[in-house]
Motif scaffolding. Structure first.
Motif, short mmCIF file in Angstrom:
data_model
loop_
_atom_site.label_atom_id
_atom_site.label_comp_id
_atom_site.label_asym_id
_atom_site.label_seq_id
_atom_site.Cartn_x
_atom_site.Cartn_y
_atom_site.Cartn_z
N VAL A 4 12.59 58.75 11.72
CA VAL A 4 12.80 59.07 13.15
C VAL A 4 14.10 59.83 13.32
CG1 VAL A 4 13.32 58.09 15.41
CG2 VAL A 4 11.39 57.23 14.08
N ALA A 5 15.15 59.35 12.63
CA ALA A 5 16.45 60.02 12.74
C ALA A 5 16.36 61.46 12.27
CB ALA A 5 17.50 59.25 11.95
N MET A 6 15.61 61.70 11.22
CA MET A 6 15.48 63.05 10.69
C MET A 6 14.57 63.92 11.58
SD MET A 6 15.09 62.05 6.66
CE MET A 6 14.81 63.74 6.18
N SER A 7 13.50 63.33 12.09
CA SER A 7 12.56 64.11 12.91
C SER A 7 13.18 64.55 14.24
CB SER A 7 11.29 63.31 13.17
OG SER A 7 11.58 62.17 13.97
N MET A 8 14.09 63.72 14.74
CA MET A 8 14.72 64.09 16.02
C MET A 8 15.60 65.32 15.88
SD MET A 8 15.66 60.50 17.88
CE MET A 8 16.37 61.40 19.22
N ILE A 9 16.11 65.53 14.67
CA ILE A 9 16.87 66.76 14.43
C ILE A 9 16.00 67.98 14.72
CG2 ILE A 9 18.00 68.15 12.65
CD1 ILE A 9 19.69 65.82 13.49
N HIS A 10 14.76 67.96 14.23
CA HIS A 10 13.85 69.08 14.44
C HIS A 10 13.44 69.22 15.90
CE1 HIS A 10 13.41 70.13 10.18
NE2 HIS A 10 13.50 68.81 9.94
N GLY A 53 23.23 61.46 11.38
CA GLY A 53 22.16 60.73 12.03
C GLY A 53 21.67 59.57 11.18
N LEU A 54 21.55 59.79 9.85
CA LEU A 54 21.12 58.71 8.96
C LEU A 54 22.17 57.61 8.90
CD1 LEU A 54 19.53 60.82 6.09
CD2 LEU A 54 18.34 59.38 7.75
N ILE A 55 23.45 57.99 8.91
CA ILE A 55 24.52 56.97 8.90
C ILE A 55 24.44 56.13 10.17
CG2 ILE A 55 27.02 56.64 9.00
CD1 ILE A 55 27.27 59.15 7.23
N LEU A 82 23.73 53.46 1.43
CA LEU A 82 23.22 54.80 1.75
C LEU A 82 24.18 55.53 2.68
CD1 LEU A 82 21.01 56.97 1.72
CD2 LEU A 82 19.90 55.72 3.60
N ALA A 83 24.73 54.81 3.67
CA ALA A 83 25.68 55.42 4.60
C ALA A 83 26.93 55.89 3.87
CB ALA A 83 26.03 54.43 5.70
N SER A 84 27.41 55.08 2.93
CA SER A 84 28.61 55.45 2.17
C SER A 84 28.36 56.70 1.35
CB SER A 84 29.03 54.28 1.27
OG SER A 84 30.16 54.63 0.50
N ARG A 85 27.18 56.79 0.72
CA ARG A 85 26.86 57.99 -0.07
C ARG A 85 26.75 59.25 0.81
NH1 ARG A 85 22.38 56.23 -4.67
NH2 ARG A 85 23.73 54.78 -5.85
#
Length: 663
Positions: free
Chosen positions: A502-508, A564-566, A626-629
């Motif tokens: 969802v976080a990635m799709s909202m970018i588009h 957004g992923l963070i 994942l957020a740290s990376r």
């Protein structure tokens, strides 16, 4: 000689009757306070003379109230007096004067008068009648001898002779006759008449030329003041023609009384047209509305005066009353003219000032001419010449004024045409410039469109590349999730993966809203992301979101996806703990610029503090790890501290700063 009885009887009776009548008349005059003093004799020595006689020692007068006396009665009874008082205005009057020719040659004399209705002249020598002639305005052409006229009469004074002259006047008007006698030698009289006739016709010729001139200009220009000027001059010319008796001699020789009724209306017509010329030329209705109302009253007065004066002259021969009405109304009119000129003169242009000057000359001239015409009968010739001069001068000034105004109109029209041509030239240049500008703009738009098409083509390739990368990222996340949480609940793992997608799709979604598909507004994205994450939760808790963005929030796609992923991991984690504690979730997201392309993204919630060291938590939990990376990919790091709530700080660099750091 032998007389018959009848002849003798008739002779005796006739003689007795005549003697008795003479005695009765003589008795009447003896009773009256009149008598003949020694009359002064006028001596004439040559033909070049000009004499004016007034009632006195040289001119005796008598009013025949019985209207029965003849010249024989006047010769016998001599009922004249130097102290004459006129009674009735309408009646019969006699005048007597004596002439002596002291030269050895006969002298021809002209007796002339002004506006006597009916008159006759009788020349008597030693009680013998030598000559009789008639004159007067009402004398018909068929009744006149060659030596007679309506305004003069010729007679001859013999050499070395003394003769008495009797003048009988029968006045039918309401204005009493002027009891004076004007005598001139015929040579001088003819010369003066030629001069007067020449001046009259010169004036009429000049006025006729002005009439034609004004009419031609009206036809050419359609300028209404020229029409009123031509009608005004026509009225004044006709009045001059009529007042000097030419219309009677030429048009109505057998109807002299009828012809006189035309003179007052013709004069009023000229004055009315002059008033209309004033209203039209000076634009009184448009510029001086109060004066326009006054002049409307004058128009009504003109019409009433015209009708009444025509009535009194035709019905009652009341020329005196007509003159009085005309004089009073003329004074009123002229006072109004002068007051109007005084009030508006400063506001007028040159042409209208010339017109106003002509109007004042007319007003003053009418008063002066009227005075001499009415009260100075002997000066009527001078008054007539003065009237002609005023009329000609006034007309010339009016014509000059209209010419100046027309010239000014031409100048103004030329200026307007020049301005119009200039405006047209400016408009042409403007249109040409607009064509050039629009052509340049179209060319620029073509270039921009070409560049945009190229950019869109590049962006489409970039989008395909991004989609491919995002799908690879999703695949990697799913693989990591699978390796990390093989022992966890599969449903829980799917839900976590779903929130990341969802976080990635909202970018588009944000990219498709605008023409710019390379950047997004991160503040707006953050708010909608958190709302979307709340909406997809199975078990929901109430929450309050506060955004504190202090700097530019526009970032590229890679930076926005990572951030957004963070945020997705942090919000999901806060949501889980709030659900466990059954409390309202309070979130604060802030962004501050550090300079040189570096930023701090601060995330705070109202959850309980993390008990273990933050580094250990990162190693144990997939989301924080994942957020740290992701923070490290942004050339930054993820920090934690507790300050009245959990506070996460993501220090990162934007795309430009990252490129420099990598280099």
């Amino acid at each position: 000689m032998i007389f018959s009885l009848n002849n003798l009887q008739n002779t005796v009776l006739g003689t007795l009757k005549s003697r008795i009548s003479a005695l009765l008349v003589l008795g009447c005059f003896l009773v009256l306070p009149c008598g003949v003093d020694a009359q002064e004799v006028i001596e004439v020595s040559d033909a070049d003379f000009d004499i004016s006689l007034f009632v006195g020692q040289q001119l005796l007068a008598f009013e025949d109230s019985s209207a029965t006396m003849t010249v024989d009665d006047m010769v016998r009874l001599q009922p004249f007096s130097e102290q004459f008082t006129r009674g009735n205005k309408k009646g019969i009057y006699w005048m007597k004067f004596t002439l002596t020719n002291t030269s050895d040659e006969d002298i021809d004399i002209a007796w002339f008068h002004s506006r006597m209705s009916n008159a006759s002249l009788h020349l008597v020598r030693e009680d013998s009648l030598l000559f009789s002639g008639r004159s007067g305005e009402y004398l018909k052409g068929s009744e006149m001898e060659k030596t007679e006229s309506r305004y003069h009469l010729f007679f001859r004074l013999d050499a070395n002779a003394r003769e008495d002259v009797y003048v009988r006047i029968q006045n039918t008007r309401d204005r009493g006759p002027k009891l004076l006698v004007r005598l001139k030698g015929t040579t001088r009289f003819y010369a003066d008449q030629r001069t007067k006739t020449t001046s009259d016709f010169v004036l009429l010729g000049a006025l006729s030329i002005l009439i034609l001139y004004a009419l031609v200009l009206y036809v050419v220009h359609r300028y209404r003041p020229y029409l009123w000027l031509s009608l005004m001059v026509l009225g004044f010319a006709a009045y001059t023609f009529a007042v000097n008796g030419y219309h009677t001699d030429w048009l109505f020789p057998e109807y002299p009384k009828f012809s006189k009724t035309f003179t007052p209306p013709i004069g009023q017509f000229g004055k009315f047209c002059m008033l209309m010329l004033l209203l039209s030329f000076l634009e009184v209705k448009k510029k001086y509305i109060r004066w326009y109302r006054v002049f409307q009253g004058l128009i009504v007065m003109y019409l009433v005066r015209f009708a009444y004066m025509y009535y009194v002259t035709v019905a009652n021969e009341a020329f005196g009353l007509s003159t009085l009405i005309g004089s009073v109304t003329a004074i009123i009119t002229n006072v109004i003219y002068i007051a109007f000129v005084i009030s508006v003169f400063r506001k007028l242009n040159l042409g209208k000032k010339v017109f106003a000057t002509g109007l004042v000359i007319y007003a003053v001239g009418v008063v002066v001419v009227g005075y001499f015409w009415v009260f100075q009968a002997i000066a009527r010739e001078a008054a007539s010449l003065m009237s002609s001069t005023v009329t000609l001068l006034e007309t010339l000034l009016f014509t000059i004024a209209l010419g100046i105004e027309m010239r000014q109109h031409e100048v103004d029209k030329n200026k307007a045409l020049t301005r119009l041509n200039q405006v047209q030239a400016d408009q042409t240049r403007k249109i040409e410039q607009e064509v050039v500008d629009r052509t340049a703009k179209v060319n620029q738009q073509k270039l921009e469109l070409q560049e945009r098409n190229e950019r869109i083509e590049t962006l489409f390739k970039e989008v395909h590349h991004r989609v491919k990368n995002n799908l690879q990222l999703v695949s990697s996340l799913l693989n990591m999730q699978q390796e990390w949480s093989s022992t966890e609940d599969p449903a829980k793992a799917i839900e976590d993966s779903r929130s990341r997608v969802v976080a990635m799709s909202m970018i588009h979604q944000f990219l498709y809203r605008t023409d710019d598909i390379a950047t997004i507004d991160f503040k707006e994205y953050t708010e909608e992301l958190i709302n979307k994450l709340d909406a997809i939760q199975v078990d929901r808790v109430p929450y309050k979101l506060q955004l504190e963005f202090e700097s530019n929030t526009i970032f590229d796609i890679d930076t926005s996806i990572s951030l957004g992923l963070i945020l997705n991991e942090l919000v999901t984690n806060s949501y889980k703990h709030a659900l466990l504690l059954q409390r309202k979730l309070e979130l604060t997201v802030g962004l501050e610029a550090l300079g040189a392309g570096m930023f701090n993204l601060v995330y705070k919630d109202n959850g309980e503090a993390i008990k273990e060291p933050f580094a250990e938590v990162i190693k144990k939990g997939f989301g924080l790890r994942l957020a740290s990376r992701l923070a490290k990919q942004l050339q930054g790091k993820l920090d934690y501290n507790y300050d009245q709530g959990n506070r996460f700080t993501i220090n990162f660099a934007n795309e430009e700063a990252r490129s420099k750091l990598i280099e």
